[in-house]
Design an enzyme around this catalytic site. Structure first.
Site, PDB file in Angstrom:
ATOM      1  N   LYS A   1       0.860  -1.188   0.000  1.00 17.00           N
ATOM      2  CA  LYS A   1       0.000   0.000   0.000  1.00 17.00           C
ATOM      3  C   LYS A   1       0.885   1.223   0.000  1.00 17.00           C
ATOM      4  O   LYS A   1       1.826   1.315   0.791  1.00 17.00           O
ATOM      5  CB  LYS A   1      -0.872  -0.009   1.280  1.00 17.00           C
TER       6      LYS A   1
ATOM      7  N   LYS B   1       5.265   2.039  -2.895  1.00 14.04           N
ATOM      8  CA  LYS B   1       5.217   3.450  -3.320  1.00 14.04           C
ATOM      9  C   LYS B   1       5.541   3.506  -4.799  1.00 14.04           C
ATOM     10  O   LYS B   1       6.176   2.599  -5.343  1.00 14.04           O
ATOM     11  CB  LYS B   1       6.240   4.284  -2.545  1.00 14.04           C
TER      12      LYS B   1
ATOM     13  N   ASN C   1      -2.480  19.517   0.056  1.00 13.75           N
ATOM     14  CA  ASN C   1      -3.597  18.751   0.603  1.00 13.75           C
ATOM     15  C   ASN C   1      -3.503  18.643   2.128  1.00 13.75           C
ATOM     16  O   ASN C   1      -4.370  19.127   2.850  1.00 13.75           O
ATOM     17  CB  ASN C   1      -3.607  17.354  -0.073  1.00 13.75           C
TER      18      ASN C   1
ATOM     19  N   SER D   1      -7.445   5.172   3.803  1.00 14.18           N
ATOM     20  CA  SER D   1      -7.301   4.427   2.545  1.00 14.18           C
ATOM     21  C   SER D   1      -7.695   2.963   2.770  1.00 14.18           C
ATOM     22  O   SER D   1      -8.347   2.344   1.932  1.00 14.18           O
ATOM     23  CB  SER D   1      -5.858   4.477   2.042  1.00 14.18           C
TER      24      SER D   1
HETATM   25  P1  NAD Z   1       0.611  18.335  -2.149  1.00 15.96           P
HETATM   26  O1  NAD Z   1       1.191  18.178  -3.486  1.00 15.96           O
HETATM   27  O2  NAD Z   1      -0.878  18.510  -2.042  1.00 15.96           O
HETATM   28  O3  NAD Z   1       1.278  19.571  -1.373  1.00 15.96           O
HETATM   29  C1  NAD Z   1       2.656  19.748  -1.226  1.00 15.96           C
HETATM   30  C2  NAD Z   1       2.855  21.172  -0.735  1.00 15.96           C
HETATM   31  O4  NAD Z   1       4.212  21.366  -0.417  1.00 15.96           O
HETATM   32  C3  NAD Z   1       2.480  22.241  -1.757  1.00 15.96           C
HETATM   33  O5  NAD Z   1       1.804  23.290  -1.092  1.00 15.96           O
HETATM   34  C4  NAD Z   1       3.836  22.742  -2.244  1.00 15.96           C
HETATM   35  O6  NAD Z   1       3.775  24.079  -2.705  1.00 15.96           O
HETATM   36  C5  NAD Z   1       4.614  22.635  -0.972  1.00 15.96           C
HETATM   37  N1  NAD Z   1       6.057  22.618  -1.124  1.00 15.96           N
HETATM   38  C6  NAD Z   1       6.824  21.954  -2.013  1.00 15.96           C
HETATM   39  N2  NAD Z   1       8.121  22.238  -1.815  1.00 15.96           N
HETATM   40  C7  NAD Z   1       8.168  23.082  -0.760  1.00 15.96           C
HETATM   41  C8  NAD Z   1       9.199  23.731  -0.041  1.00 15.96           C
HETATM   42  N3  NAD Z   1      10.473  23.549  -0.369  1.00 15.96           N
HETATM   43  N4  NAD Z   1       8.862  24.522   0.985  1.00 15.96           N
HETATM   44  C9  NAD Z   1       7.586  24.704   1.343  1.00 15.96           C
HETATM   45  N5  NAD Z   1       6.570  24.126   0.710  1.00 15.96           N
HETATM   46  C10 NAD Z   1       6.858  23.329  -0.319  1.00 15.96           C
HETATM   47  O7  NAD Z   1       1.099  17.064  -1.314  1.00 15.96           O
HETATM   48  P2  NAD Z   1       0.468  16.459  -0.011  1.00 15.96           P
HETATM   49  O8  NAD Z   1      -0.392  15.311  -0.405  1.00 15.96           O
HETATM   50  O9  NAD Z   1      -0.069  17.551   0.832  1.00 15.96           O
HETATM   51  O10 NAD Z   1       1.772  15.812   0.662  1.00 15.96           O
HETATM   52  C11 NAD Z   1       2.666  16.581   1.468  1.00 15.96           C
HETATM   53  C12 NAD Z   1       3.505  15.628   2.301  1.00 15.96           C
HETATM   54  O11 NAD Z   1       2.643  14.806   3.085  1.00 15.96           O
HETATM   55  C13 NAD Z   1       4.374  14.665   1.497  1.00 15.96           C
HETATM   56  O12 NAD Z   1       5.557  14.421   2.217  1.00 15.96           O
HETATM   57  C14 NAD Z   1       3.537  13.411   1.449  1.00 15.96           C
HETATM   58  O13 NAD Z   1       4.318  12.246   1.214  1.00 15.96           O
HETATM   59  C15 NAD Z   1       2.955  13.439   2.838  1.00 15.96           C
HETATM   60  N6  NAD Z   1       1.766  12.621   2.993  1.00 15.96           N
HETATM   61  C16 NAD Z   1       0.648  12.852   2.262  1.00 15.96           C
HETATM   62  C17 NAD Z   1      -0.458  12.046   2.440  1.00 15.96           C
HETATM   63  C18 NAD Z   1      -1.744  12.279   1.703  1.00 15.96           C
HETATM   64  O14 NAD Z   1      -2.758  11.681   2.084  1.00 15.96           O
HETATM   65  N7  NAD Z   1      -1.776  13.135   0.709  1.00 15.96           N
HETATM   66  C19 NAD Z   1      -0.420  11.004   3.378  1.00 15.96           C
HETATM   67  C20 NAD Z   1       0.737  10.812   4.140  1.00 15.96           C
HETATM   68  C21 NAD Z   1       1.817  11.634   3.929  1.00 15.96           C
END
Ligand code: NAD
Length: 429
Positions: free
Chosen positions: A67, A103, A218, A355
């Site tokens: 997953k 992943k 997100n 999920s």
């Molecule tokens: P996303 O694409 O929706 O958002 C990423 C954000 O990070 C954006 O606002 C982008 O502008 C910003 N960003 C990128 N580089 C940056 C920097 N150098 N400084 C500041 N901001 C920066 O992605 P997401 O789904 O919100 O995921 C963010 C993190 O959370 C990732 O590490 C992801 O692996 C982790 N994560 C996400 C989920 C999920 O359900 N979406 C679950 C677990 C972990």
């Protein structure tokens, strides 16, 4: 192997001596089960052809099917995907859901694609990995720069390939296509439940707790909204273009509105910058990390806090909503400064937990209410946060190591039920 994957694995060695696990089980965890690399030729809108590289890594399936999310990013590397897949194995074990780790992703700058190019690329990726994944083999989900619509395209592509509707192939789908209520906000909400547990233990008054959040995508936006609604003071947020700071606290709903309304929709992304909030000071990402706040929440990408800036961190609590935002060397510096780190494998596990709920609902063909989803999420997050906290206190170790110990114990139980070296020695000896 490069540093990020090596760094990720070395956390195992630290946890090993506190866990009830045999060396051979750890050895197995140090090797990803299977790695797929694909080339994705894409006809661009102008008629030219470009070839993109994609990956899918299945790290370990001892506790259940793989997953893990799909990331679209120009800097994506195989080592990063391996590290992310490894963290998924640990994360699923921390929260006790019956999945292993996986992943995937594509090396691409998705903001430069048209919507049609993005759809074609998403479908091409699913087409290329279709034999590798499956509802009982390996179930993808959204990650950085992928979203519900992309999951819907990929589900549709897979269903065409196998000639039957297959909603359980992927999670994080749009609700009308079999997505779960509450999935989109689940990662942020899970992180919030961790913060609430800390608040209960430390008798915090949310109104006096100042929070800075790096990353306003997100998960960054959702955790910001939930904390704001619950009275916390969010003083700074940032995205890839920079950040804003307001000592009295930011108006998060209007900031989300600004971000949405100023977006330059190149594809299906939110690309507007939070820097356009008018009554706040601008801060750089480096400045945001070093602010005097009570809680720092990295919610962007890996390797944001390194040995170069760890000394500047002033927040006594860091809640890792992003995966791997703190490097191994930075971790040591922060621990010496007595900073409490709620680790990624626990703090952001709400996403994979819901999920799992989505997958269960798809398999059963029976859908839950938002209340049911959130109640079950809260139950798991509170229980596992407390389990990890107790291991931390009992062994006087940091919370990351405690989370790994908890995960390794669960993984070891699964390994042992297939027979350990001791068991086989007794039979042959
Ligand atoms: P996303 O694409 O929706 O958002 C990423 C954000 O990070 C954006 O606002 C982008 O502008 C910003 N960003 C990128 N580089 C940056 C920097 N150098 N400084 C500041 N901001 C920066 O992605 P997401 O789904 O919100 O995921 C963010 C993190 O959370 C990732 O590490 C992801 O692996 C982790 N994560 C996400 C989920 C999920 O359900 N979406 C679950 C677990 C972990």
């Amino acid at each position: 192997m490069t540093n990020i994957y090596m760094d990720a694995l070395s956390r195992l060695d630290k946890a090993f001596s506190f866990a009830h696990i045999e060396t051979e089980a750890i050895t197995k965890l140090k090797h990803p089960q299977s790695i797929l690399q694909v080339s994705l030729p894409l006809r661009m809108d102008d008629g030219s052809l470009k070839v993109f590289t994609g990956y899918r890594v299945r790290h370990n399936t001892t506790r259940g099917p793989g997953k893990g999310g799909i990331r679209f990013h120009p800097d994506l590397s195989l080592a990063e995907v391996q590290a992310l897949a490894f963290w998924m194995t640990i994360k699923c074990a921390v929260v006790g859901i019956p999945f292993g780790g996986a992943k995937g992703g594509i090396v691409v700058e998705p903001k430069l694609l048209s919507r049609l190019e993005l759809e074609r690329l998403s479908r091409a990726y699913m087409n290329a990995i279709a034999d590798f994944v499956g509802p009982d083999k390996d179930i993808p989900a959204p990650d950085v720069y992928t979203n519900a619509m992309i999951m819907g395209w990929m589900m549709d592509e897979y269903s065409k390939i196998v000639r039957k509707s297959s909603p359980a192939i992927i999670t994080g789908k749009p609700i009308p296509l079999g997505g779960s209520l509450g999935r989109e906000e689940a990662t942020g909400l899970g992180g919030f439940y961790c913060i609430q547990e800390l608040a209960n233990k430390n008798k915090w008054n949310p109104k006096s707790i100042r929070v800075a959040i790096q990353g306003f995508g997100n998960v960054g936006q959702h955790i910001a909204s939930i904390l704001y609604e619950n009275g916390y003071k969010i003083v700074a947020v940032s995205d890839s273009q920079g950040g804003v700071f307001r000592s009295e606290g930011l108006d998060i709903p209007s900031l989300i509105e600004v971000k949405k309304s100023t977006q330059k929709l190149r594809a299906v992304y939110c690309t507007g910058s939070v820097c356009e909030e008018s009554n706040a000071e601008k801060v750089s990402n480096e400045e945001l990390l070093a602010l005097e706040v009570d809680i720092l929440i990295p919610a962007a990408l890996e390797n944001q806090i390194t040995k170069l800036n760890a000394d500047n961190i002033k927040a006594p609590v860091i809640v890792e909503i992003a995966n791997g935002p703190i490097t191994l060397e930075a971790d040591d510096i922060l621990l010496k400064k007595n900073i409490l780190i709620v680790p990624d494998v626990l703090a952001n596990s709400g996403g994979v937990t819901v999920s799992y709920f989505e997958w269960v609902q798809n398999k059963a063909g029976f859908y839950w209410t938002l209340k049911e989803v959130n109640q079950r999420l809260e139950e798991i997050m509170v229980r596992e946060f407390d389990n990890v906290y107790k291991i931390m206190q009992k062994n006087t170790i940091d919370m990351r190591t405690a989370a790994y110990v908890h995960a390794l114990n669960r993984y070891a139980e699964a390994v042992a039920s297939q027979g350990t070296q001791e068991f086989f020695d007794k039979i042959t000896g």
